[in-house]
Each structure stands twice: as structure tokens, then as C-alpha cells.
Design an enzyme around this catalytic site. Structure first.
Site, PDB file in Angstrom:
ATOM      1  CB  SER A   1     -19.704  -0.601  55.677  1.00  0.00           C
ATOM      2  OG  SER A   1     -19.729  -1.248  56.935  1.00  0.00           O
TER       3      SER A   1
ATOM      4  CB  ALA B   1     -17.816  -8.712  55.688  1.00  0.00           C
TER       5      ALA B   1
ATOM      6  CG  HIS C   1     -14.831  -8.320  65.012  1.00  0.00           C
ATOM      7  ND1 HIS C   1     -15.538  -7.701  64.018  1.00  0.00           N
ATOM      8  CD2 HIS C   1     -14.632  -7.363  65.960  1.00  0.00           C
ATOM      9  CE1 HIS C   1     -15.757  -6.427  64.344  1.00  0.00           C
ATOM     10  NE2 HIS C   1     -15.207  -6.197  65.514  1.00  0.00           N
TER      11      HIS C   1
END
Ligand code: NAD
Length: 249
Positions: free
Chosen positions: A197, A26, A122
Site C-alpha cells: 500500500s 504483504a 522489517h
């Protein structure tokens, strides 16, 4: 190591590599105006818990909640445009260095930027399908029904609830995730992880399949200790500089 030396070191690793792949998250799309989950002060997680609105359980038990919250966020993402980071990765593929990229992002910006070998593990926001009969619909059909206040949108065939083609909390991973995993296991000697992350599993296992790792991320990740190069810079700048170093050297 200075920033310029990091870029040169990363470029040298990429040139030597025989199986160079990227994993994006993201953070790559924040500069296209899409908030990520975990950036302090800006991430979606600080505003609400996505599990409470973006899960299969909510979609099945309370579709109105799903469509009045998570779905609106998804629909706004479809307006975003790629930034220089997406274009830099497309360029690395075009010049024959990047063999493919695995993305956690559902925003479709790698497709818009012209990348070809992409595993959107995803899902994406180009289509949806009926939970009952599985008939497929363009994503715009879901948006259209929601705009007409038909919430939740339903299938014209069987009147069951429609859902977008994204992996929600509680969904199994789609077959393309395992395809990407197999490809990386067999071929990846170098992975560039950008804007993630690296804490969302099972995707966060994928860096372990690479022999070597380059990380571009504004905040530390749990894989930093294992990386050859860690570049603490915005994805758009670092990826554009890296693509330029690869094209000119
Ligand atoms: P994350 O929010 O957990 O981590 C994003 C990381 O990117 C953070 O460590 C942050 O420091 C870094 N970052 C933010 N902006 C950056 C920038 N401009 N340059 C460099 N680094 C930057 O995101 P994740 O690891 O992808 O995991 C979150 C999950 O959320 C994924 O499963 C994804 O499907 C979903 N998600 C997707 C989108 C999208 O499609 N754009 C947006 C939000 C969440």
C-alpha cells in the site's frame, strides 16, 4: 493501457534500466496464504490493531499478551511457501536484470524462492534473541518454549525474555534499512513496487529514491500518479507474466 501493453511497457523499461530494484509488501504474500494488513475484508487490521499486540511496549510490559497473540501469527507464517510472484522476482535476479529487492515482509519467502540480494528491512522469522544479554536463538527455540507453555520464552543464559528478529511497532529501523536506502539512492533508476500500500513509513519513502517507478497492486496507492506503469493485477500473475516477457523478448 491494456494489461498486455502494460506488461510490455514494464518489460521495456526494465531492459533499458541500469539499476533495477524491487520493493515488496504483504500483498505479494497473500497468495501464499498470509493475510496482509489493509486488504478490505481480509486484512489483519480489520480483525485487530497490530499495535496493541505487536509493539515493543507490549513485549516489554506484557510479554504474555505478545506471545499469546502476535507471536502465534508469526509462527503460522513460517509454514507458508513462495508463490509464482516470489519465483518470478528470483528469476529476474537470476537473469541479471533485478539488482536486489527490499521487502517489508517478515515471512522469508524471497529467501525460500531463491532470491539472493534481499534487504528484509522489517526483519524475519528465522531467529530471535534475548532482550537482556542478546544471545541469539533459532526461531524454533521460541516456538518450542511456547509449545511447552513456557510463556514468555526465556534465555537459558540470563532468563530474560526472548524476542523474534522482527521490527515491532516502536522499534528503530535496523542498519540494513539504511544500507538499502543508500544503495537505492546511489543506484536505483527503476523500482518495481509490488503488493504494498506504500503507506508504512519509513519504507514508504523509498520509492522517492527511484528515478522511475512501476507499481503492481490490486488497490490504488499514493504513488500511482508518479508511476510510469500501474498494473492493477494480482502479483503472482503480473510478476510471472513480466518475468516471462523479460526472458523471451
Ligand atoms: P499492506 O497490507 O499495507 O498493503 C498490501 C497491499 O497489497 C494492499 O494495497 C492490497 O491491495 C495489495 N494486495 C493484496 N493482495 C494482493 C495481490 N495478491 N496482488 C497484488 N496486490 C495485492 O502491506 P504493506 O504495504 O506491506 O505494509 C504492511 C506492513 O505489514 C509491512 O510493514 C509488513 O512488515 C507487515 N506485514 C507483513 C506480512 C508478511 O510478512 N507477509 C503480512 C502482513 C503484514
Amino acid at each position: 493501457m491494456k494489461y498486455r501493453d502494460q506488461i510490455e511497457r514494464a518489460a521495456a523499461l526494465i531492459k533499458k534500466s541500469t539499476g533495477f530494484y524491487s520493493l515488496t509488501g504483504a500483498g505479494l504474500s497473500t497468495e501464499s496464504g498470509i493475510p496482509d494488513f489493509r486488504t478490505p475484508g481480509e486484512g489483519i487490521w480489520e480483525k485487530f490493531d497490530p499495535i496493541e499486540t505487536s509493539s515493543v511496549e507490549v513485549l516489554q510490559n506484557n510479554p504474555r499478551v505478545f506471545y499469546e497473540s502476535a507471536f502465534n501469527r508469526f509462527a503460522s507464517i513460517t509454514m507458508a511457501e513462495p508463490n509464482p510472484g516470489h519465483y518470478a522476482l528470483a528469476k529476474m535476479e537470476e537473469i541479471g536484470l533485478l539488482k536486489g529487492l527490499v521487502t517489508q515482509n517478515i515471512d522469508g519467502l524471497h529467501v525460500k524462492a531463491g532470491s539472493h540480494q534481499i534487504w528484509e528491512v522489517h526483519g524475519h522469522l528465522r531467529s530471535g534473541y534475548c532482550q537482556g544479554c542478546k544471545k541469539r536463538y533459532p526461531f524454533e527455540e521460541l516456538v518450542h518454549q511456547v509449545e511447552l507453555k513456557r510463556i514468555p520464552p526465556v534465555c537459558r543464559n540470563c532468563f530474560d525474555v526472548l524476542r523474534p528478529d522482527v521490527v515491532l511497532f516502536g522499534d528503530p529501523m535496523p542498519p540494513i534499512f539504511y544500507e538499502a536506502e543508500d544503495t537505492l539512492r546511489s543506484n536505483c533508476d527503476l523500482m518495481l513496487a509490488a503488493g504494498s500500500s506504500l503507506v508504512v513509513y519509513p519504507v514508504a519513502f523509498l520509492p522517492r529514491l527511484a528515478k522511475k517507478l512501476i507499481i503492481i497492486n490490486l488497490l490504488p496507492t499514493e504513488y500511482d500518479h508518479a508511476a510510469e506503469v500501474v498494473i492493477r493485477e494480482k502479483c503472482s500473475k503480473a510478476l510471472a507474466d513480466l518475468a516471462e516477457a523479460l526472458a523471451t523478448n
